[in-house]
Design a protein around this motif. Sequence first.
Motif, PDB file in Angstrom:
ATOM      1  N   LEU A  32      -3.889  10.343  12.237  1.00 30.34           N
ATOM      2  CA  LEU A  32      -3.357   9.301  13.710  1.00 30.34           C
ATOM      3  C   LEU A  32      -3.269   8.150  13.491  1.00 30.34           C
ATOM      4  CD1 LEU A  32      -2.152  12.147  15.786  1.00 30.34           C
ATOM      5  CD2 LEU A  32      -0.492  11.391  13.890  1.00 30.34           C
ATOM      6  N   GLN A  33      -4.875   7.543  13.835  1.00 34.71           N
ATOM      7  CA  GLN A  33      -5.791   6.421  13.608  1.00 34.71           C
ATOM      8  C   GLN A  33      -5.597   5.509  12.615  1.00 34.71           C
ATOM      9  OE1 GLN A  33      -9.551   6.272  15.357  1.00 34.71           O
ATOM     10  NE2 GLN A  33      -9.079   8.110  16.657  1.00 34.71           N
ATOM     11  N   SER A  34      -5.443   6.333  11.863  1.00 41.33           N
ATOM     12  CA  SER A  34      -4.517   5.165  10.280  1.00 41.33           C
ATOM     13  C   SER A  34      -4.242   4.750  10.050  1.00 41.33           C
ATOM     14  CB  SER A  34      -5.220   6.216   9.267  1.00 41.33           C
ATOM     15  OG  SER A  34      -4.352   7.665   8.395  1.00 41.33           O
ATOM     16  N   LEU A  35      -2.390   5.528  10.745  1.00 39.91           N
ATOM     17  CA  LEU A  35      -1.284   4.974  10.762  1.00 39.91           C
ATOM     18  C   LEU A  35      -1.421   3.488  11.304  1.00 39.91           C
ATOM     19  CD1 LEU A  35       0.908   8.009  11.101  1.00 39.91           C
ATOM     20  CD2 LEU A  35       0.470   7.305   8.950  1.00 39.91           C
ATOM     21  N   CYS A  36      -2.251   3.510  12.163  1.00 38.76           N
ATOM     22  CA  CYS A  36      -1.742   2.100  13.090  1.00 38.76           C
ATOM     23  C   CYS A  36      -2.764   0.993  12.479  1.00 38.76           C
ATOM     24  CB  CYS A  36      -2.890   2.316  14.170  1.00 38.76           C
ATOM     25  SG  CYS A  36      -2.438   3.646  15.341  1.00 38.76           S
ATOM     26  N   LEU A  37      -3.664   1.193  10.836  1.00 34.78           N
ATOM     27  CA  LEU A  37      -4.214   0.322  10.059  1.00 34.78           C
ATOM     28  C   LEU A  37      -3.351   0.140   9.139  1.00 34.78           C
ATOM     29  CD1 LEU A  37      -7.782   1.668  10.316  1.00 34.78           C
ATOM     30  CD2 LEU A  37      -6.908  -0.128  11.522  1.00 34.78           C
ATOM     31  N   LEU A  38      -2.387   0.964   8.760  1.00 30.87           N
ATOM     32  CA  LEU A  38      -1.357   0.712   7.579  1.00 30.87           C
ATOM     33  C   LEU A  38      -0.195  -0.407   7.710  1.00 30.87           C
ATOM     34  CD1 LEU A  38      -0.894   4.197   6.133  1.00 30.87           C
ATOM     35  CD2 LEU A  38      -2.869   1.938   5.554  1.00 30.87           C
ATOM     36  N   PRO A  39      -0.325  -1.463   7.164  1.00 31.86           N
ATOM     37  CA  PRO A  39       0.801  -2.350   6.915  1.00 31.86           C
ATOM     38  C   PRO A  39       2.747  -1.374   7.012  1.00 31.86           C
ATOM     39  CG  PRO A  39       0.321  -2.394   4.768  1.00 31.86           C
ATOM     40  CD  PRO A  39      -0.844  -1.420   5.645  1.00 31.86           C
ATOM     41  N   GLU A  40       3.464  -2.364   7.410  1.00 30.23           N
ATOM     42  CA  GLU A  40       5.164  -1.373   8.618  1.00 30.23           C
ATOM     43  C   GLU A  40       5.774  -0.627   6.931  1.00 30.23           C
ATOM     44  OE1 GLU A  40       7.558  -3.374  11.097  1.00 30.23           O
ATOM     45  OE2 GLU A  40       6.316  -2.868  12.980  1.00 30.23           O
ATOM     46  N   ASP A  41       5.075  -1.463   5.951  1.00 25.99           N
ATOM     47  CA  ASP A  41       6.118  -1.874   4.492  1.00 25.99           C
ATOM     48  C   ASP A  41       5.118  -0.535   3.822  1.00 25.99           C
ATOM     49  OD1 ASP A  41       3.888  -3.428   3.824  1.00 25.99           O
ATOM     50  OD2 ASP A  41       4.996  -4.628   2.644  1.00 25.99           O
ATOM     51  N   ALA A  42       4.385  -0.243   3.619  1.00 25.62           N
ATOM     52  CA  ALA A  42       3.372   0.836   3.494  1.00 25.62           C
ATOM     53  C   ALA A  42       4.427   1.840   3.074  1.00 25.62           C
ATOM     54  CB  ALA A  42       2.332   1.123   4.150  1.00 25.62           C
ATOM     55  N   THR A  43       4.200   2.289   1.824  1.00 25.36           N
ATOM     56  CA  THR A  43       5.067   4.050   1.843  1.00 25.36           C
ATOM     57  C   THR A  43       4.107   5.082   2.234  1.00 25.36           C
ATOM     58  OG1 THR A  43       6.530   3.255   0.152  1.00 25.36           O
ATOM     59  CG2 THR A  43       5.981   5.457  -0.113  1.00 25.36           C
ATOM     60  N   PRO A  79       8.618   4.699   3.408  1.00 29.97           N
ATOM     61  CA  PRO A  79       8.312   3.485   4.182  1.00 29.97           C
ATOM     62  C   PRO A  79       7.886   3.999   5.926  1.00 29.97           C
ATOM     63  CG  PRO A  79      10.380   2.424   3.486  1.00 29.97           C
ATOM     64  CD  PRO A  79      10.532   3.998   3.549  1.00 29.97           C
ATOM     65  N   LEU A  80       6.828   3.583   6.053  1.00 30.05           N
ATOM     66  CA  LEU A  80       5.980   3.935   7.618  1.00 30.05           C
ATOM     67  C   LEU A  80       6.683   3.416   8.575  1.00 30.05           C
ATOM     68  CD1 LEU A  80       3.461   4.948   9.028  1.00 30.05           C
ATOM     69  CD2 LEU A  80       2.427   3.054   9.045  1.00 30.05           C
ATOM     70  N   ALA A  81       7.293   2.068   8.277  1.00 33.05           N
ATOM     71  CA  ALA A  81       8.612   1.629   9.391  1.00 33.05           C
ATOM     72  C   ALA A  81       9.237   2.164   9.932  1.00 33.05           C
ATOM     73  CB  ALA A  81       8.870   0.455   9.006  1.00 33.05           C
ATOM     74  N   GLU A  82      10.031   3.004   8.821  1.00 33.81           N
ATOM     75  CA  GLU A  82      10.692   4.093   8.490  1.00 33.81           C
ATOM     76  C   GLU A  82      10.668   5.624   9.098  1.00 33.81           C
ATOM     77  OE1 GLU A  82      13.354   4.110   5.112  1.00 33.81           O
ATOM     78  OE2 GLU A  82      13.388   1.852   5.488  1.00 33.81           O
ATOM     79  N   CYS A  83       9.364   6.206   9.051  1.00 31.09           N
ATOM     80  CA  CYS A  83       9.040   7.317   9.238  1.00 31.09           C
ATOM     81  C   CYS A  83       8.055   7.124  10.324  1.00 31.09           C
ATOM     82  CB  CYS A  83       8.774   8.067   7.978  1.00 31.09           C
ATOM     83  SG  CYS A  83       7.359   7.803   6.814  1.00 31.09           S
ATOM     84  N   ILE A 139       0.672  -1.233  -0.064  1.00 26.05           N
ATOM     85  CA  ILE A 139      -0.219  -0.609  -0.176  1.00 26.05           C
ATOM     86  C   ILE A 139       0.785   0.982   0.158  1.00 26.05           C
ATOM     87  CG2 ILE A 139      -1.780   1.607   1.831  1.00 26.05           C
ATOM     88  CD1 ILE A 139      -2.691  -1.479   1.963  1.00 26.05           C
ATOM     89  N   ASN A 140       0.692   2.452  -0.818  1.00 23.61           N
ATOM     90  CA  ASN A 140       1.465   3.423  -0.969  1.00 23.61           C
ATOM     91  C   ASN A 140       0.355   4.501  -1.302  1.00 23.61           C
ATOM     92  OD1 ASN A 140       4.064   2.115  -1.970  1.00 23.61           O
ATOM     93  ND2 ASN A 140       2.296   1.991  -3.803  1.00 23.61           N
ATOM     94  N   ALA A 141       0.591   5.372   0.359  1.00 23.99           N
ATOM     95  CA  ALA A 141      -0.435   6.498   0.728  1.00 23.99           C
ATOM     96  C   ALA A 141      -0.111   7.259   0.706  1.00 23.99           C
ATOM     97  CB  ALA A 141      -1.124   5.879   2.025  1.00 23.99           C
ATOM     98  N   GLU A 142      -0.191   8.897   0.604  1.00 24.96           N
ATOM     99  CA  GLU A 142      -0.371  10.292  -0.095  1.00 24.96           C
ATOM    100  C   GLU A 142      -0.880  11.471   0.490  1.00 24.96           C
ATOM    101  OE1 GLU A 142       2.248  14.293  -2.020  1.00 24.96           O
ATOM    102  OE2 GLU A 142       1.868  12.219  -3.126  1.00 24.96           O
ATOM    103  N   TYR A 143      -1.154  11.547   1.993  1.00 24.15           N
ATOM    104  CA  TYR A 143      -1.467  11.999   2.689  1.00 24.15           C
ATOM    105  C   TYR A 143      -1.798  13.666   1.878  1.00 24.15           C
ATOM    106  CZ  TYR A 143      -2.581   8.782   5.542  1.00 24.15           C
ATOM    107  OH  TYR A 143      -2.791   6.920   6.482  1.00 24.15           O
ATOM    108  N   MET A 144      -2.446  14.295   1.968  1.00 22.38           N
ATOM    109  CA  MET A 144      -2.745  15.822   1.759  1.00 22.38           C
ATOM    110  C   MET A 144      -3.826  16.866   2.584  1.00 22.38           C
ATOM    111  SD  MET A 144      -3.321  16.684  -2.853  1.00 22.38           S
ATOM    112  CE  MET A 144      -3.991  18.498  -2.015  1.00 22.38           C
ATOM    113  N   GLY A 145      -3.770  17.239   3.164  1.00 19.98           N
ATOM    114  CA  GLY A 145      -4.215  18.001   4.617  1.00 19.98           C
ATOM    115  C   GLY A 145      -4.627  19.323   4.074  1.00 19.98           C
TER     116      GLY A 145
END
Length: 269
Positions: free
Chosen positions: A24-35, A90-94, A1-7
Motif C-alpha cells: 500500500l505504501q508503494s502505491l503512493c510512490l507510483l505515478p498516477e499514469d502507472a499501469t 492506470p493507477l489513477a483509475e483504479c 511505469i507498468n507494475a504487476e504485483y504478485m502476492g
Amino acid sequence: INAEYMGDTAMIAEELEALKDSVLQSLCLLPEDATVGLVTYGSTVTVWELGFAEIHKSFVLGGDREYSTAAVREFLGMQQAGGARRFLAPLAECEMTLTAIVEELSPDPWPTKQDTRPLRCTGAALEVSTALLQLSGLTSGGRLMLFTAGTVTKGPGRMVNLDLNEAIRSHNDIRADQAPLTPPAEAFFRGLAERLAHHGFCCDVFAGCLDQVGLTEMHCCSYSTGGFELLVDSFKNNVFKQSFQRFFQAAAGLHLERRLECHVEVAVG
C-alpha cells in the motif's frame, strides 16, 4: 511505469499484514499514469479485476497445471479488444479499488495439516501473470513483482513435496543429481524467463522466509530479465520495508535512473 504485483497468501496473518502495508505504501510512490495489476496465489491463483469498482471481482484458476497465453485469454474472457484493461489499469483509475482489495486480503483458506507444508502454486501464478502482461499490449516494458514466503509445493515448478519429513533439496543434492524435482522446475522457470525477456518485462523476487524459497530454480527469472532479488527472514523486517521503498525511488545524485526497453550509449573521451 507498468507494475504487476504478485502476492503470496500462503503465510501467517502477521506476515501478510506486514506485506500488505508495504504494498500500500508503494502505491503512493507510483505515478498516477502507472499501469498496475494484482494477482494473488496460495492453493489457487486469483486474478483481480481492477476495472470493476462496484464490487471486488476476481477469477480463480487452479494451481496444479500450466497455462498458455491462449488459455488465460479464454479463461479471463479477454478475447475482445481492451479486455486486458480490466486487470491492468492506470493507477489513477483504479487506486481506490486496488487499495480496498489489498486491505481485505487474508491468508489462504486452504487448511494445512500439522506435518505438511502449505499449498503454494507460485509457478502457475507466475505463468498466469506473464500471460497477462503479454496480453496487455504494453510496449514500454514493465515489472512483475513476485512476493513469496516459501517454496513451491503445488503445480508447475514444484520443488518439494508437502510432507515436512521430506527435507527440501540441498546444494549437495543438486550437485550429486539427487534432486529429481529440480531439473523440471528449472526448465519451467527458464521458459518463463525467456517469455518475459522477449516482451521486455523484468521479474523482481522478494522473499520473506527463514527457510529456503527455491531461489536456485527461480533465479533465472530475475537474472535473465534484469530484475531484483531480495531475501529477508520476514516481511516485518525493516530491511525489507526500507529496501522496498527505495526500490521505487530514484537514487539521489544519479542522473541514470532505471529504464526498461532502452539502449544506452556511453561516449568515452
